[in-house]
Write a protein that holds these residues in place. Structure first.
Motif, PDB file in Angstrom:
ATOM      1  N   MET A   1     -44.895 -64.153 -14.406  1.00 24.66           N
ATOM      2  CA  MET A   1     -43.850 -63.496 -15.185  1.00 24.66           C
ATOM      3  C   MET A   1     -44.250 -62.040 -15.397  1.00 24.66           C
ATOM      4  N   SER A   2     -43.349 -61.115 -15.133  1.00 25.23           N
ATOM      5  CA  SER A   2     -43.645 -59.692 -15.249  1.00 25.23           C
ATOM      6  C   SER A   2     -43.634 -59.253 -16.709  1.00 25.23           C
ATOM      7  N   ASN A   3     -44.198 -58.074 -16.958  1.00 19.96           N
ATOM      8  CA  ASN A   3     -44.196 -57.514 -18.304  1.00 19.96           C
ATOM      9  C   ASN A   3     -42.792 -57.296 -18.816  1.00 19.96           C
ATOM     10  N   LYS A   4     -41.894 -56.907 -17.945  1.00 16.54           N
ATOM     11  CA  LYS A   4     -40.510 -56.655 -18.338  1.00 16.54           C
ATOM     12  C   LYS A   4     -39.865 -57.930 -18.864  1.00 16.54           C
ATOM     13  N   GLU A   5     -40.100 -59.042 -18.189  1.00 16.13           N
ATOM     14  CA  GLU A   5     -39.508 -60.296 -18.612  1.00 16.13           C
ATOM     15  C   GLU A   5     -40.099 -60.742 -19.944  1.00 16.13           C
ATOM     16  N   GLN A   6     -41.369 -60.476 -20.180  1.00 15.40           N
ATOM     17  CA  GLN A   6     -42.014 -60.874 -21.418  1.00 15.40           C
ATOM     18  C   GLN A   6     -41.465 -60.096 -22.610  1.00 15.40           C
ATOM     19  N   LYS A   7     -40.913 -58.931 -22.393  1.00 18.26           N
ATOM     20  CA  LYS A   7     -40.370 -58.126 -23.471  1.00 18.26           C
ATOM     21  C   LYS A   7     -39.032 -58.662 -23.965  1.00 18.26           C
ATOM     22  N   LEU A   8     -38.370 -59.447 -23.168  1.00 18.66           N
ATOM     23  CA  LEU A   8     -37.066 -59.974 -23.551  1.00 18.66           C
ATOM     24  C   LEU A   8     -37.228 -61.161 -24.493  1.00 18.66           C
ATOM     25  N   THR A   9     -36.404 -61.180 -25.534  1.00 19.49           N
ATOM     26  CA  THR A   9     -36.399 -62.325 -26.436  1.00 19.49           C
ATOM     27  C   THR A   9     -35.624 -63.465 -25.779  1.00 19.49           C
ATOM     28  N   ASP A  10     -35.741 -64.649 -26.349  1.00 17.36           N
ATOM     29  CA  ASP A  10     -34.994 -65.791 -25.814  1.00 17.36           C
ATOM     30  C   ASP A  10     -33.490 -65.530 -25.880  1.00 17.36           C
ATOM     31  N   LYS A  11     -33.036 -64.911 -26.974  1.00 13.68           N
ATOM     32  CA  LYS A  11     -31.607 -64.605 -27.101  1.00 13.68           C
ATOM     33  C   LYS A  11     -31.172 -63.601 -26.038  1.00 13.68           C
ATOM     34  N   GLN A  12     -32.001 -62.618 -25.753  1.00 13.95           N
ATOM     35  CA  GLN A  12     -31.662 -61.626 -24.733  1.00 13.95           C
ATOM     36  C   GLN A  12     -31.602 -62.273 -23.356  1.00 13.95           C
ATOM     37  N   LYS A  13     -32.526 -63.168 -23.087  1.00 11.15           N
ATOM     38  CA  LYS A  13     -32.505 -63.878 -21.800  1.00 11.15           C
ATOM     39  C   LYS A  13     -31.226 -64.715 -21.680  1.00 11.15           C
ATOM     40  N   LEU A  14     -30.859 -65.378 -22.766  1.00 16.36           N
ATOM     41  CA  LEU A  14     -29.644 -66.178 -22.762  1.00 16.36           C
ATOM     42  C   LEU A  14     -28.409 -65.284 -22.643  1.00 16.36           C
ATOM     43  N   PHE A  15     -28.453 -64.126 -23.291  1.00 22.36           N
ATOM     44  CA  PHE A  15     -27.363 -63.152 -23.183  1.00 22.36           C
ATOM     45  C   PHE A  15     -27.133 -62.785 -21.716  1.00 22.36           C
ATOM     46  N   ILE A  16     -28.196 -62.554 -20.985  1.00 21.08           N
ATOM     47  CA  ILE A  16     -28.098 -62.184 -19.565  1.00 21.08           C
ATOM     48  C   ILE A  16     -27.424 -63.303 -18.772  1.00 21.08           C
ATOM     49  N   VAL A  17     -27.849 -64.533 -18.997  1.00 21.30           N
ATOM     50  CA  VAL A  17     -27.252 -65.678 -18.303  1.00 21.30           C
ATOM     51  C   VAL A  17     -25.766 -65.781 -18.645  1.00 21.30           C
ATOM     52  N   GLU A  18     -25.461 -65.659 -19.927  1.00 20.72           N
ATOM     53  CA  GLU A  18     -24.077 -65.788 -20.380  1.00 20.72           C
ATOM     54  C   GLU A  18     -23.209 -64.634 -19.904  1.00 20.72           C
ATOM     55  N   TYR A  19     -23.777 -63.460 -19.789  1.00 17.82           N
ATOM     56  CA  TYR A  19     -23.018 -62.276 -19.358  1.00 17.82           C
ATOM     57  C   TYR A  19     -22.439 -62.479 -17.961  1.00 17.82           C
ATOM     58  N   PHE A  20     -23.169 -63.158 -17.100  1.00 17.97           N
ATOM     59  CA  PHE A  20     -22.700 -63.355 -15.728  1.00 17.97           C
ATOM     60  C   PHE A  20     -21.588 -64.392 -15.616  1.00 17.97           C
ATOM     61  N   LYS A  21     -21.265 -65.078 -16.692  1.00 17.39           N
ATOM     62  CA  LYS A  21     -20.155 -66.038 -16.645  1.00 17.39           C
ATOM     63  C   LYS A  21     -18.815 -65.329 -16.604  1.00 17.39           C
ATOM     64  N   THR A  26     -19.373 -59.118 -25.443  1.00 20.79           N
ATOM     65  CA  THR A  26     -19.142 -59.699 -26.771  1.00 20.79           C
ATOM     66  C   THR A  26     -19.231 -61.219 -26.712  1.00 20.79           C
ATOM     67  N   GLN A  27     -18.533 -61.822 -25.762  1.00 20.73           N
ATOM     68  CA  GLN A  27     -18.553 -63.277 -25.634  1.00 20.73           C
ATOM     69  C   GLN A  27     -19.938 -63.783 -25.230  1.00 20.73           C
ATOM     70  N   ALA A  28     -20.630 -63.027 -24.389  1.00 28.66           N
ATOM     71  CA  ALA A  28     -21.987 -63.410 -23.993  1.00 28.66           C
ATOM     72  C   ALA A  28     -22.906 -63.410 -25.205  1.00 28.66           C
ATOM     73  N   ALA A  29     -22.745 -62.423 -26.071  1.00 32.19           N
ATOM     74  CA  ALA A  29     -23.566 -62.347 -27.289  1.00 32.19           C
ATOM     75  C   ALA A  29     -23.291 -63.549 -28.193  1.00 32.19           C
ATOM     76  N   ILE A  30     -22.027 -63.893 -28.352  1.00 25.76           N
ATOM     77  CA  ILE A  30     -21.666 -65.052 -29.184  1.00 25.76           C
ATOM     78  C   ILE A  30     -22.275 -66.324 -28.598  1.00 25.76           C
ATOM     79  N   ARG A  31     -22.103 -66.521 -27.293  1.00 26.93           N
ATOM     80  CA  ARG A  31     -22.629 -67.736 -26.647  1.00 26.93           C
ATOM     81  C   ARG A  31     -24.156 -67.783 -26.686  1.00 26.93           C
ATOM     82  N   ALA A  32     -24.782 -66.592 -26.752  1.00 26.97           N
ATOM     83  CA  ALA A  32     -26.246 -66.523 -26.799  1.00 26.97           C
ATOM     84  C   ALA A  32     -26.781 -66.768 -28.210  1.00 26.97           C
ATOM     85  N   ILE A  52     -33.005 -55.084 -20.348  1.00 28.02           N
ATOM     86  CA  ILE A  52     -31.864 -55.948 -20.040  1.00 28.02           C
ATOM     87  C   ILE A  52     -31.115 -55.405 -18.835  1.00 28.02           C
ATOM     88  N   GLN A  53     -30.907 -54.093 -18.776  1.00 29.10           N
ATOM     89  CA  GLN A  53     -30.244 -53.471 -17.623  1.00 29.10           C
ATOM     90  C   GLN A  53     -30.972 -53.812 -16.334  1.00 29.10           C
TER      91      GLN A  53
END
Length: 111
Positions: A1-21, A26-32, A52-53
């Protein structure tokens, strides 16, 4: 796991997954799991965070690579559809050809 990935919180990681739906921050944040009251601002803020970008760009590249979606491929497919000759589907006597007799370009155009 890279340093960049370690900086992300669990909610931020979930936000990323949800954003691609639906690409709706806004909806990704709610779902996260972020508050509905702050989801709009958090979603917008998350999209500006460098970590995150970077992860969003990496995932988008992975999706594009997997799908082999390029401007050239899309244009070639559109050209194939635009110039497809329907007569290629039929024999000289007017009967329809068997599926295995249809050339690849014609088959892709009707797909």
């Amino acid at each position: 796991m890279s340093n960049k990935e370690q900086k992300l919180t669990d909610k931020q990681k979930l936000f990323i997954v949800e954003y691609f739906k639906d690409f709706n921050a806004t909806q990704a944040a709610i779902r996260a799991g972020y508050s509905k009251k702050t989801a709009r601002s958090i979603g917008s803020e998350n999209l500006t965070k460098p970590d995150i970008q970077k992860e969003l760009q990496n995932k988008l590249k992975m999706i594009k690579d997997k799908a082999d979606v390029t401007v050239e491929n899309v244009l070639n497919r559109l050209i194939n559809i635009a110039f497809c000759d329907i007569r290629k589907l039929f024999n000289e006597n007017g009967t329809m050809k068997n599926i295995h007799e249809i050339d690849d370009n014609t088959a892709m155009a009707i797909a």
